[in-house]
Every structure is written in C-alpha cells, then in structure tokens.
Design a protein around this motif. Structure first.
Motif, PDB file in Angstrom:
ATOM      1  N   UNK A  64       0.837  -1.202   0.000  1.00 26.12           N
ATOM      2  CA  UNK A  64       0.000   0.000   0.000  1.00 26.12           C
ATOM      3  C   UNK A  64       0.876   1.258   0.000  1.00 26.12           C
ATOM      4  N   UNK A  65       1.923   1.260   0.817  1.00 26.53           N
ATOM      5  CA  UNK A  65       2.857   2.385   0.846  1.00 26.53           C
ATOM      6  C   UNK A  65       3.481   2.575  -0.538  1.00 26.53           C
ATOM      7  N   UNK A  66       3.867   1.476  -1.169  1.00 27.89           N
ATOM      8  CA  UNK A  66       4.505   1.532  -2.482  1.00 27.89           C
ATOM      9  C   UNK A  66       3.569   2.116  -3.528  1.00 27.89           C
ATOM     10  N   UNK A  67       2.287   1.767  -3.455  1.00 31.23           N
ATOM     11  CA  UNK A  67       1.315   2.290  -4.415  1.00 31.23           C
ATOM     12  C   UNK A  67       1.137   3.791  -4.239  1.00 31.23           C
ATOM     13  N   UNK A  68       1.138   4.243  -2.989  1.00 28.10           N
ATOM     14  CA  UNK A  68       1.033   5.677  -2.719  1.00 28.10           C
ATOM     15  C   UNK A  68       2.220   6.419  -3.333  1.00 28.10           C
ATOM     16  N   UNK A  69       3.424   5.860  -3.173  1.00 24.69           N
ATOM     17  CA  UNK A  69       4.622   6.473  -3.746  1.00 24.69           C
ATOM     18  C   UNK A  69       4.619   6.361  -5.271  1.00 24.69           C
ATOM     19  N   UNK A  70       4.082   5.273  -5.797  1.00 26.22           N
ATOM     20  CA  UNK A  70       3.943   5.097  -7.249  1.00 26.22           C
ATOM     21  C   UNK A  70       3.209   6.294  -7.856  1.00 26.22           C
ATOM     22  N   UNK A  71       2.117   6.696  -7.221  1.00 24.88           N
ATOM     23  CA  UNK A  71       1.351   7.848  -7.697  1.00 24.88           C
ATOM     24  C   UNK A  71       2.107   9.154  -7.444  1.00 24.88           C
ATOM     25  N   UNK A  72       2.696   9.269  -6.262  1.00 24.80           N
ATOM     26  CA  UNK A  72       3.389  10.506  -5.885  1.00 24.80           C
ATOM     27  C   UNK A  72       4.532  10.815  -6.842  1.00 24.80           C
ATOM     28  N   UNK A  73       5.308   9.790  -7.200  1.00 23.93           N
ATOM     29  CA  UNK A  73       6.473  10.023  -8.048  1.00 23.93           C
ATOM     30  C   UNK A  73       6.089  10.422  -9.468  1.00 23.93           C
ATOM     31  N   UNK A  74       5.011   9.854  -9.992  1.00 19.34           N
ATOM     32  CA  UNK A  74       4.575  10.253 -11.330  1.00 19.34           C
ATOM     33  C   UNK A  74       4.220  11.735 -11.336  1.00 19.34           C
ATOM     34  N   UNK A  75       3.442  12.156 -10.344  1.00 18.85           N
ATOM     35  CA  UNK A  75       3.060  13.561 -10.242  1.00 18.85           C
ATOM     36  C   UNK A  75       4.275  14.461 -10.011  1.00 18.85           C
ATOM     37  N   UNK A  76       5.185  14.009  -9.141  1.00 16.18           N
ATOM     38  CA  UNK A  76       6.363  14.818  -8.814  1.00 16.18           C
ATOM     39  C   UNK A  76       7.298  14.958 -10.010  1.00 16.18           C
ATOM     40  N   UNK A  77       7.536  13.865 -10.751  1.00 22.01           N
ATOM     41  CA  UNK A  77       8.455  13.909 -11.880  1.00 22.01           C
ATOM     42  C   UNK A  77       7.905  14.801 -12.998  1.00 22.01           C
ATOM     43  N   UNK A  78       6.596  14.736 -13.226  1.00 23.67           N
ATOM     44  CA  UNK A  78       5.998  15.612 -14.238  1.00 23.67           C
ATOM     45  C   UNK A  78       6.154  17.070 -13.815  1.00 23.67           C
ATOM     46  N   UNK A  79       5.942  17.343 -12.522  1.00 23.96           N
ATOM     47  CA  UNK A  79       6.077  18.705 -12.001  1.00 23.96           C
ATOM     48  C   UNK A  79       7.506  19.206 -12.136  1.00 23.96           C
ATOM     49  N   UNK A  80       8.463  18.361 -11.776  1.00 24.71           N
ATOM     50  CA  UNK A  80       9.877  18.741 -11.846  1.00 24.71           C
ATOM     51  C   UNK A  80      10.289  19.043 -13.283  1.00 24.71           C
ATOM     52  N   UNK A  81       9.758  18.268 -14.213  1.00 22.93           N
ATOM     53  CA  UNK A  81      10.104  18.470 -15.626  1.00 22.93           C
ATOM     54  C   UNK A  81       9.587  19.805 -16.143  1.00 22.93           C
TER      55      UNK A  81
END
Length: 282
Positions: A64-81
């Motif tokens: 469950x923790x991993x799935x939360x981070x799975x979503x967080x990283x997609x959003x974060x990487x798009x934002x950083x780009x």
C-alpha cells in the motif's frame, strides 16, 4: 542521531530533485522513473538480509505504501520536468503541512509552542514564494503543475507517516522495508510501462548517467530515513520540518545549474523555511 539522519535525508532529497531535472532533460518521465527505480532495487539486494522474516500483514502495508509512492512520483516527476527546480523545492515543503496533520491525528504526536512557531515560519516561506508567481502568459499551465506538486506532497506525507508507523512496531527492519518497497515499486512501474507501451532503452543508463547517480543517492537517503524512523524518540512532526532542509539545495542548484530567475526571492523564502526548522528542533 535520528536528527542527523533526517538532515542527511533532507539535503540528499534536495540534491535528488536537481538530479531528477537533469535526468529528465535527456529522457522521458516514465523511462527515468522505471530505470531509476529498477536500478535502486538492484542496489538494495546485496545489503538486504532476512527479507522473508516478517508477518504476512506487513507485505500488504508495504504494498500500500509503495502504491502511494507510485502515484506521488509520477506527479512529482511531471512537475519537476515542467517547473523551475528552485520553485518546486519550495512548493515541496507543503508536504510538511500534510505530514503534521496526519501525525497529530493518527500517530498521537503533540504540537508544542516551538513546533507551532517552526510550522508557521515554514508555511510563511511557502506562501511568500507563490505571491505573484502566475503573473505571466503561461500562468494556467504552471498552476496545473503546482497542483500536481501539491498532490505529490500529500501522497509523500502519507507514505512518510506509514514509514513511521511500520518502523515503530519493531516487527520490521529498515533493510526489509526498503527491499520490499523497492521491489513493489519496480513491478508497478514495469506493469505501467508494459500496459502503456512506453519505450524503454536499457542503454539509457549509460548515456544518461544522472539516472545512476539518482538511484545511488535514493538508496542511501531512504536507508537513513528508515533507520531514523525506527528510533523511538523520533517524531514525524519534527522530522518533516527537518526534511525541508532540501529547499537549500534546490534553490542553490536552480541558480548554479539551471540559471533560474527570481533566485533572490526564493533564497529569502528558503531562509525563512530554515529558520522554522531550527526553531522546531530547539
């Protein structure tokens, strides 16, 4: 010791944000995400031990923790780009607000006067950096990515509090948590890449060396954070504020490596954030 470990995580996180942006200049979001996650998982294997000696219920919680981070990283990487790295670094301090609320509500932590003052200072830095930020032709686009970054902050805050709850049980070690967490993440991004038919070139690891640096730094920083969470004296409310030391590195890297504008204003905001961290840890 847990304060120093958390400080190392915060500074390393700030460096990682700049490295992510450099990596994303050469490769797509999902390619960087998958390759960096898979490589980080491979790096954890030699240092992992007794990985199967945990209760079955913890496999579910780590998933469950991993799935939360799975979503967080997609959003974060798009934002950083799409966002200036110095601005993203200060926007990322919003996770502090989410973490504090969750820790107070669900982990039984208390809010002292110094913590409250520190929280207000960090919040002030976050608000100030956004004043007048959208007064330009691409303001609507920037707002979209700022919303993405805030959602990433929320998911990261949930994950951070789950780390604390899992490590405080004493039933799982930092090595075990990191191994299964990285394995699940690798599988999730792998499935996404296959389902979306995202082209992945393994040779990218050689040509885009930022991915390798990112993976090594990620493994080191997360291991330090998990050990800090295992300390019975550590508190999420304080750790979250200390993590905001990352803003120092992101503002500096924005100026030194990306020649971003409005650095003076962001430096002042970063200084306010740092003042809040110092006050909260007194």
């Amino acid at each position: 010791m847990w304060i120093l470990l958390t400080l190392f995580y915060g500074l390393a996180k700030g460096a990682r944000d700049g490295i992510k942006k450099k990596a994303l200049e050469k490769s797509g979001v999902m390619e960087v995400l998958f390759l960096h996650t898979a490589l980080a998982f491979l790096l954890t294997i030699p240092f992992s031990s007794d990985i199967y000696l945990i209760e079955p219920i913890y496999y579910f919680w780590i998933f469950l923790k991993s799935f939360v981070i799975f979503l967080a990283w997609i959003l974060a990487f798009v934002s950083i780009k799409k966002m200036p790295i110095s601005l993203y670094g200060i926007m990322d301090t919003a996770r502090m607000l989410f973490s504090t609320v969750i820790a107070l509500a669900f982990l039984g932590e208390t809010m002292t006067l110094l913590k409250g003052i520190g929280l207000m200072l960090v919040l002030s830095g976050l608000v100030l950096v956004n004043v007048g930020n959208n007064h330009n032709s691409d303001g609507n686009v920037k707002l979209k990515y700022m919303v993405f970054s805030l959602l990433a902050c929320l998911f990261n805050a949930i994950s951070g509090c789950m780390d604390k709850a899992l490590m405080q049980t004493g039933e799982i070690t930092a090595l075990q948590l990191q191994f299964w967490y990285m394995l699940y993440l690798t599988l999730m991004y792998g499935i996404y890449v296959l389902a979306a038919r995202v082209p992945i070139r393994l040779s990218t690891v050689k040509t885009n060396y930022w991915i390798v640096i990112l993976s090594v730094l990620f493994v080191m920083a997360d291991r330090a954070l998990f050990v800090a969470n295992a300390d019975l004296n550590s508190e999420v409310t304080v750790m979250t504020l200390i993590k905001q030391s990352s803003v120092i590195v992101t503002v500096l890297s924005g100026k030194l490596f990306f020649d971003e504008k409005h650095i003076l204003k962001r430096t002042v905001c970063a200084a306010i954030v740092v003042a809040g961290i110092v006050v909260a840890t007194l």
